[in-house]
Design a protein around this motif. Structure first.
Motif, mmCIF file in Angstrom:
data_model
loop_
_atom_site.group_PDB
_atom_site.id
_atom_site.type_symbol
_atom_site.label_atom_id
_atom_site.label_comp_id
_atom_site.label_asym_id
_atom_site.label_seq_id
_atom_site.Cartn_x
_atom_site.Cartn_y
_atom_site.Cartn_z
ATOM 1 N N VAL A 1 0.845 -1.198 0.000
ATOM 2 C CA VAL A 1 0.000 0.000 0.000
ATOM 3 C C VAL A 1 0.876 1.242 0.000
ATOM 4 C CG1 VAL A 1 -1.664 1.340 1.358
ATOM 5 C CG2 VAL A 1 -1.996 -1.122 1.060
ATOM 6 N N LEU B 1 -4.716 -0.475 6.892
ATOM 7 C CA LEU B 1 -3.977 -0.272 5.647
ATOM 8 C C LEU B 1 -4.518 0.900 4.847
ATOM 9 C CD1 LEU B 1 -3.432 -3.929 4.364
ATOM 10 C CD2 LEU B 1 -1.748 -2.407 5.397
ATOM 11 N N LEU C 1 -8.034 -6.999 -2.546
ATOM 12 C CA LEU C 1 -7.684 -6.012 -1.539
ATOM 13 C C LEU C 1 -8.762 -5.936 -0.464
ATOM 14 C CD1 LEU C 1 -5.729 -3.792 -0.636
ATOM 15 C CD2 LEU C 1 -6.974 -2.204 -2.089
ATOM 16 N N VAL D 1 -3.723 5.741 2.662
ATOM 17 C CA VAL D 1 -4.438 6.050 1.420
ATOM 18 C C VAL D 1 -5.390 7.215 1.666
ATOM 19 C CG1 VAL D 1 -6.024 5.166 -0.333
ATOM 20 C CG2 VAL D 1 -4.232 3.679 0.596
#
Length: 188
Positions: free
Chosen positions: A59, A114, A104, A118
């Motif tokens: 990631v 995770l 994912l 992002v």
């Protein structure tokens, strides 16, 4: 003992990314990644002590790659150039026929944290893109179009044909006033 070659970590990540796109991050094993990278499982564990750490690095690598591309666009200082570069990045991904990482979702169920980097990256990018735009609302719409297409692909719920997606992305780019040199690069 000699230090590990600097490209070992990159090779592991490349192998893991390839496997993740083929079978989904939730379905990859450390053994499969080690085999694909041409190293022992112990060698992989030296760099990534768990599958969670490996997924976290994947990631992070993805965010870093997009960030590098957007930093170059931001340095250009052209109005609307940042959001246009974001759309262009997606067009390039699609042109390379990169399958969406649908697995994912399984990985995120195991490791929801995770998504934190992002989210931070996307929020920061959106703020910069809106500041860089002659029409901040249009920058937001362009951002949402990219996110909607990515989400449909990720969820395997895409109701648009390839032609419709291409047409939509072109339509958005045409509404971002850029000088001709930038538009020519986007259309290529």
């Amino acid at each position: 003992m000699a230090p590990p070659r600097p490209d070992t970590r990159a090779n592991i990540l490349a192998a893991a990314e390839k496997l993740a796109r083929e079978v989904g991050p939730g379905n990859i094993s450390l053994e499969a990644v080690a085999s694909a990278a041409g190293i022992s499982k112990g060698g992989l564990l030296y760099h990534f002590p768990s599958k969670g750490k490996l997924l976290e690095a994947l990631v992070s690598t993805f965010v870093d790659e997009v960030d590098r591309a957007m930093t170059l666009a931001e340095a250009d200082k052209r109005q609307n150039g940042l959001i246009a570069a974001y759309i262009d990045h997606m067009i390039c991904e699609r042109r390379e026929n990169m399958p969406p990482p649908t697995g994912l979702l399984a990985a995120l169920a195991e490791h929801p944290q995770l998504l934190d980097p992002v989210r931070r990256f996307e929020r920061n990018f959106l703020e910069k893109a809106r500041r860089n735009s002659s029409d901040p609302q249009m920058a937001l719409v362009a951002f949402l179009v990219v996110q909607a297409i990515r989400s449909m692909e990720l969820l395997d719920s895409n109701v648009l044909s390839e032609a419709e997606i291409d047409e939509t992305l072109r339509w958005v780019l045409e509404r971002l006033p850029l000088d001709d040199a930038v538009k020519a690069g986007e259309a290529a």
